[in-house]
Design a protein around this motif. Sequence first.
Motif, PDB file in Angstrom:
ATOM      1  N   ASP A1402       0.599  -1.198   0.442  1.00 58.60           N
ATOM      2  CA  ASP A1402      -0.136  -0.118  -0.201  1.00 58.60           C
ATOM      3  C   ASP A1402       0.759   0.812  -0.309  1.00 58.60           C
ATOM      4  OD1 ASP A1402      -2.009   1.550  -0.237  1.00 58.60           O
ATOM      5  OD2 ASP A1402      -2.931   1.328   2.449  1.00 58.60           O
ATOM      6  N   ARG A1403       1.308   1.764  -0.959  1.00 54.07           N
ATOM      7  CA  ARG A1403       2.274   2.350  -1.323  1.00 54.07           C
ATOM      8  C   ARG A1403       2.123   3.237  -2.554  1.00 54.07           C
ATOM      9  NH1 ARG A1403       6.111  -1.523  -1.453  1.00 54.07           N
ATOM     10  NH2 ARG A1403       6.999  -2.197  -3.354  1.00 54.07           N
ATOM     11  N   ARG A1405       2.974   3.999  -6.377  1.00 54.42           N
ATOM     12  CA  ARG A1405       4.412   2.638  -6.835  1.00 54.42           C
ATOM     13  C   ARG A1405       4.936   2.670  -8.276  1.00 54.42           C
ATOM     14  NH1 ARG A1405      -1.339  -0.673  -6.517  1.00 54.42           N
ATOM     15  NH2 ARG A1405      -2.125   1.768  -7.565  1.00 54.42           N
ATOM     16  N   ARG A1449      -4.836   7.281  -4.611  1.00 53.57           N
ATOM     17  CA  ARG A1449      -3.571   6.843  -4.346  1.00 53.57           C
ATOM     18  C   ARG A1449      -3.310   6.079  -5.746  1.00 53.57           C
ATOM     19  NH1 ARG A1449      -3.838   2.164  -2.198  1.00 53.57           N
ATOM     20  NH2 ARG A1449      -4.055   1.004  -4.350  1.00 53.57           N
ATOM     21  N   THR A1495       1.000   9.368   2.116  1.00 52.36           N
ATOM     22  CA  THR A1495       2.391   9.308   1.852  1.00 52.36           C
ATOM     23  C   THR A1495       2.505   9.755  -0.067  1.00 52.36           C
ATOM     24  OG1 THR A1495       1.717   7.508   1.943  1.00 52.36           O
ATOM     25  CG2 THR A1495       3.016   8.225   4.475  1.00 52.36           C
ATOM     26  N   TYR A1496       1.026   8.828  -0.137  1.00 53.10           N
ATOM     27  CA  TYR A1496       1.264   8.848  -1.766  1.00 53.10           C
ATOM     28  C   TYR A1496       1.818  10.470  -2.391  1.00 53.10           C
ATOM     29  CZ  TYR A1496      -1.727   5.389  -0.040  1.00 53.10           C
ATOM     30  OH  TYR A1496      -2.261   4.217   1.012  1.00 53.10           O
ATOM     31  N   THR A1499       5.059  11.157  -1.680  1.00 58.43           N
ATOM     32  CA  THR A1499       5.946  10.785  -3.247  1.00 58.43           C
ATOM     33  C   THR A1499       5.557  11.031  -4.250  1.00 58.43           C
ATOM     34  OG1 THR A1499       5.282   8.694  -1.984  1.00 58.43           O
ATOM     35  CG2 THR A1499       6.435   8.051  -3.871  1.00 58.43           C
TER      36      THR A1499
END
Length: 1933
Positions: A1402-1403, A1405, A1449, A1495-1496, A1499
């Motif tokens: 779950d990050r 990609r 995401r 966090t998404y 990034t």
Amino acid sequence: MGPRNPQDPEEDLSKVTRSRPRKFPYLRYLPYEIESEAKRHEDFKEILKQLYIAVESGDLSVGAAHWTRELRNWLGLKFDPTKEERIRLVKLYYELALAPGVDINVADRFSSTFMVLIKKKHYLRPGIDLTLDWRPLFREWKVFVIPSDTGMVHTSGVKRSYRTLARLCSFAQLYFDPHEIPAMLEEILPYFSTSFIEGAFVVTGLLNLLFPTAPPPDGEAELLPQHYLATFFHIWSLVNRSKVFDGAFLDLFSRLARDALTAPQVPFSEYGIFTKEQSSSLFTAILRLLEIPVGQAASPYSGVVDLNAGLGAMLQRDQKKHPASHHIARWIVMSLSPASLDKPDSIMSNFEGLIQAVETFFHPSNAGAWTKHLSQLVYYLTDLFLMRYNREKSGELQLPDERKINDALRRRFVLCLREVVFMGIYAKSHTAMNFSLSSLQALAYLEPELILPGALQRIYPSLQGLVEVHRTTSSLRALQVLSRAMVLNKGFRCHVTTMLGLTLPGIDANDLDKTLYTLTHIQCLCNLIPFHDLTIGRQDVSGSVLAMDWISSEVARMEEQGVNVQLDYKDSLSDADEELILRSSTAGLAEFLSAFLGKVFTLLENLPDASRPRSGSPEENIVNTLPCAFLPLLGSLSPDLYDLALNKIADFIGSHVIHQARDAMAFICNCLCKINPSKALKRLVPVLIQSIRTEIDENAAASTRNTGTDVLPRDRGLLWAISMLSMSVVHVGDAVLEHRQELFDIAAYMQQNCIGLLTMHIANFIHHLLLNLTGTYTTDYSLYEADVYARGLGPDDWGKSPDAQDLHIKWHVPSQEELQFAVDLLKDQGNSALQQLENLTSGDSSTKHHGVGKGWSDEVSRNLELLQLLLSGVSVLFDPRHEPEVDINGQGNKEDIEMVDINNDLPQIPRNGENDANLSLQDEDEVKPTFIYPTGYSLKRGGALYHDVHAFRERAGQILHLVHSSLMKSHEDDVNCFEALCLAYKSWFVDVGMERSAHVLDRLSKLYDSDCAPYKITGTRKEYPRPLLLRRALVYHVQRLRHNSYPRPQSNLSRQLFTDLATSSISAYRDVRRHAQSAGEAALKAIIESHSVVIPLVLTAFERGVQENEFPRIKGGMYSLLFGSLTKTIGRDWRYAPRLIKSFIQASTADKLSIQKLCATAVMTIMELARPLERAAIIDKRIILSIAPEENVESIISTRKAMFVTKRGAIEDRKAALSDELVDQARNSHWKQASRTAAIVLTMGVRFERIASDNLIDLVTKGSINAHPNLRGLYSGAFIAVCSIIESRATASHSYENYLLNKQNFPSKIEVPTRQDDTSWTSEFLSKFTQPEAEYYIDHDHPGWFVWAKTMPARVVNPKISLEYDATENEVRSKIGKLLDRDWYSAFFAFLRQEPRDATADRFRMTSAMMLGYTFDLMQSGLTVATFSDVQSLITELWTENPDKHQHRAMAEILGALLGSTEDKSMESCAGLREYVFPIVQQVFSDGLNPENVTYWTTFLHLATVGKDPRRIWPLINWLASFRLDMDSNAAFKESSKIHLVRQSVHDLGWHFQLEKPILENFLQHLDHPYKGVREAMGAALATIYRTRYHESYSDVGDLVRSQSRNSSLGVKPYQPSAEFVSTIHEVFERLEKWRHERTPGQQTPSSYTSGGKTVLLWLDMTIASHECTELQQFIPHLLIEQLLYMMDVKEDQELQALAYHVFRDLANVPHRLGEDAPMIEAFIRIGTTSPFWHQRLRVLINIQVIYFRRLFQISRDHQEALLTCVANMLEDSQLEVRLGASATLSGMIRCSPEGPRVQMIEKFNKTFTKMLIDSPLPKKARNGGSNPGTGTSTPTPEHNKLAISRHAAVLGLGALVQAFPYKSPPPTWIPGVLTTLANKANNDPGMVGKSVKSILSDFKKTRQDTWQMDLKAFSQEQAEDLDGVLWKSYFA
């Protein structure tokens, strides 16, 4: 062609082979005629010729690799090419190792050959014989560590292993030219930047690996080390608190010191080639690297800094092979010279200071993480010093005289390390003890008079059992390492025999470790001294009385004088007296020998059973060590002592049977017989033969078979006798001929009468006898040459090393009689075994096949075992060059008829074009020439014996085949028979020319190495005892045998036997398969072309197994084909590979777990097969031509080249066809099979030339939206690979050569010239980043940060031409585009927003973003079916009203891809895209962030900003920069997440972010923000913004180097704060002070002071833990310390307290330069002495101790004294806690002070505190005891309190002095006085004073338990009485 003087630069390189002659003349000592020098050189020329042909014709993987192996074998035989030839080879292999396009595995082999060729410096002298170019290595490294500059990262197939590159650098660096330094710095330094700190690590790593350390030629001052050292120190100071930087620079500087030591043109002083400041900085770094714990201080390193090394981590050397302690030791040792003896602060005095500072950390009671590092450091120090000393002495190291180590320097060095080494040998850690013992050996070699007395003084009591057991073990080991030094030194050698006697109790069955050490000590000593009674025939001395009296007096003297005993035998003992004592000491050797044998016999009687063979158990170690100890012992005995030993051992063998000690006793027998074969055999053989007959005839031993592996008690006597006899006849020479008949008869008798387990041992006896008769080996074990024995031995012969050039070796060379005996025995035993096997298998035998019992099986196994041992026993008689005859003994081909139909079911016709030779790259068809060298082959070729031996082998092969057929037919489950059969097969194939199956060479080499270890002295060469030098000659002979046992051609019989092995490899029974596979693996290596026999058979069986689902066959096939040497062959032979790959894929669906696991392991192997073949390597033609032969070989080359091109083309076509075939399979199979198939297809189907087939493109594009997540991931990766190949092709201008050379052509990339001379250039450059308009984009962080290069890489803002694609690329792109329609995107987006299966996935990609990026790229080129409006509508569908985290995401990934696809596109084409993306992002950043999705988006931002010009996404950056805190908002998360985003963009954009001022102002105004999350984010953001403001921007490298050396030897000090920063900090702290006063003391609620304080603390904490922490230096003394102390006192806010304590503790870790620490020290002293708050006074003690220790080499003497005085004064503090803290601190400070100042301090403090104690006596108690009538207690008056504090201060002060030396034994002379004073004057004080005294006294004894008896002697009678009852309780108390 001989060696020459190492320093003669004029030598003729075409004649000289090496700069240093060989110490050992290998070729001269062989017992047979050897080849001529001309023949060796002719072979060498042939190797070069074949190598040239292979390289020129492009055959690198097979041909060049083969000839490289040949070359290494040739060099391994100690043959030397001339220097000229070696230089050409070195250059060739350097080129091949780094040539673009060479297969990575082969390149590794070339690299290791390059290293072998220049392994030793004396092969080629750096700079004189050879210089190498650093650029090829740099080019390779660039691909790894500077990918941003190359535009893209290569795929794995092209990259080499970075570890190999680092090792290449270690070897090549010596040969880089110092003239290249300026060019190298110009090339590498511009990449340095701490704004993106990876650049700093990369530059430092590259400099460490590539920088030339060789000294420059005379007269070139610009190249001298000091010219650029200041720059290096400056670079070092740019990255503080990094362990990696410390290690790298110490490594580099230590090599500079080493290489400059020999160069007179490099200035050299008491600091080596460094200056005083540099030297003290280096010593400070050494203290940091040792990571010694100090008080409560944190580590000097910050993990955060090294975590950011990124790609720089690849450039770090392997810490295991290059530990920091080695760099430290090398730097110190190579900088020492006599100049450093008498100067203060010189290398020597600082080195002594360093060791004294950490001395207590060596003590066993003070063990910890540092123990290994410290003992390793001392080991390297002694080792390198000894190497340098010995090489100087031998003239190998030529130094200017004033730099050579002299006696005074050597003595100082040894004295400095003596104490710590003596502590280290008792360490608890095994590793530390080993290091310390090696150090002890080196020190004893350097200065025996300084080491041996102390060693003896410690060893005697421990061997007499007076101390703890663990000290005894250490003493035994110490005695072993010191034995050589003792034997060689006058006086000390008289102790040797006494010590021998004292070690005997160590042989004890209850303590096997101690036994082991005792035996190794005896072994070590027996190689040094002859066991001859030197009193025999002398009038002046008889018996050992004289020696015993002398030893007693010496031991008494040692006891009396303690550890500092002086034994000056050189002057105090005359030579004559010493000789008499020595002679007398040898009189008791006979007694020792008897006692020793008695001990060993007792040990053997009580030895427990070894649990399992080869398990490494202690019992097994003993059994292996006994022969090692006995051989030298028996070899050194005089004849009369030998007779004594022989009788004792023979009697023991005759009268005992000890089953568990059988092997050990047999080894002892063997040693006995080797020393004097005829005498020993005469005594043993008759007894043993008689014993065997008795056991068989009378006890019926071995008359029945028994199951299991245990020997029956009835058989043990027989087994004992057989084992003794068996070991008595091996390697003892021709003495066995005297017993020829008895031995022949007993062998036959045993074979007739014995069955069961013992038959193996009987066969082994025959095997040993054959080995003894047929082998060539040394039979000489004497310590001296024969002439020395003839003149008689004397004391001068003790410990003498022979001259390796002048040995006379006795060899055993088989005589005709021995050979005849061997052949008779072979025929007698062998023919009967063959006959029996034939009968057993044909059914003619009396033994039944079936029925009860396993009689038949036993008989077959027994005969097979015998046959195997017979074959390996006479293996040296089999001629590797023998051509097998067709018809033997006129038998015709009787057996051959039976050989045909065994495999009638296996196919005989080739399938799928298997006959197409073009599909095989194996060139086994041409048998390569091999070089056979004489090895003393003993049979006459063509003679009768020769014929008999080879006929026997041929018949044995035929019978083995018969047995195999029979077993396959009716005994397929008989595992025992199959095991014996496979071993026999293995011997038949492998044991030709030598017994290869026994790994003789490995075993001999390992034993030789381990036996030499105790005598190895660094810097000397082969100064070994004679028996070991003789063993070296034997090892060399075996090496030649091994070299000759080359692969042999096939014969019909060998083909048939291979067929048998192949059949058994796929048997239904696991054990049968395993044995057959193991034998097959060994056999394949022995026969040429054997693979082509085995592969078809096993492959067909594997295919059938897969089709019929036979699991055993599948496993057999997989193990044989995929886990052995066949894999490589199949990889080169595409007649078989497709079948294997298809069957493998089918096998992966088998329903059995073990097969699934196998498939998972083997999938990488299969993918290796599918990799593209090497197509072209780009190699410098001139270098290849340097090895071209004189004859013309062009026609051969062109033929082979054409052949390879054809073959490679055919194979690649076959791969493409297979790939297409498998694509269809992948589409329609189960996901597990599909994933394996897909992985293989992708490796095989994607190629540079054709990119990929339509079918494959269809598979991966559609597969990216497959319903199965695993397959989706796999296909997405493949899709990215296809697209990146397209891009790589286009950037390489569609040329494979450009692709290999990394030549890339980006239309948008330009080189912008920089205005280096313009001083305003940098500010102009930076100001451009504040405007949205740009001339060009600067994406890289490094241009100009550190130093400007002439040009910088940039990208065009509005590129008119995009990347050009050729027809192939366009075709593939359009095919992909046709598949990308709206449905594809719809499905892809749907999968993006699915919930991942596990939390780790779950990050954000990157693969999704990259893949979409490529598709959007195609969309912009108008190649996709879907349009941008389709994507927009799909995004609208995805992005609903209140999106969940998964939608966020997906959105972040899609927008990241859209943004990425706009790079390098024209403004018009991407304006719309950006206008679409930015509003969405701004809306999310404004209102959409929450803890789940932040966090998404972080990034996403990282992806958009990292390594990019901020102007590329100006609207977003500008919007982020406009953020201001909203003080009215109560949405803390919203605010903090925006700050995080701002911080992220600043972090990623680095110094290019120039919009920081308003943000800073805003943050600084609101430091006291009410919300914790916001404060934390602000603190981190402030630290990041200020960190990225710094840059240096020197105009060019020349300017940089000049500025640094002009400034100081450490360069310019970096991170000087700007005026603006200084005023900001002052303003912030003034505000804090104001808030502090405004806060009400005791206020529980948050205040501006507590909130603002925490923000500032977080900012400070991040700054101090970062590389730029030195910018805070000037603020520490006046601002930080006091504020932090105040904050630590705010009890109401524990978070503030904890943060403040954390930062305060770290202050001492901020590095300061020499002399810069004064203000900080004065601040600490001021607070410690004047602060009104006791908490503050107590807390400064933490940092005082840390500063004192960590800056030991930089702090001035005045400041040292001031700190000590301050702490001493704090002992009188009114607060008890402060007094106790001051006492502990004072003790630590004294402990780590250097010796000189320490003595003065102690004297001063001792006087002061003693006077204080005496001057303030306790008042006498009033008689009437005036107490308060109300309470009954006496109330202390202020005067009384003051007195108690004074007395307590004095007691604590004296206690601190005592506790500063907790482990010093014996204690310093002043300690008894201090303890007595304490006991007499203050012991009875009430309260804390008396308590402190008692604690000091009891601690003193507690830390000295081990050495108490010795330490007690330091006290006089009166002192001991005074302490009686205080320090130790009286018995009567």
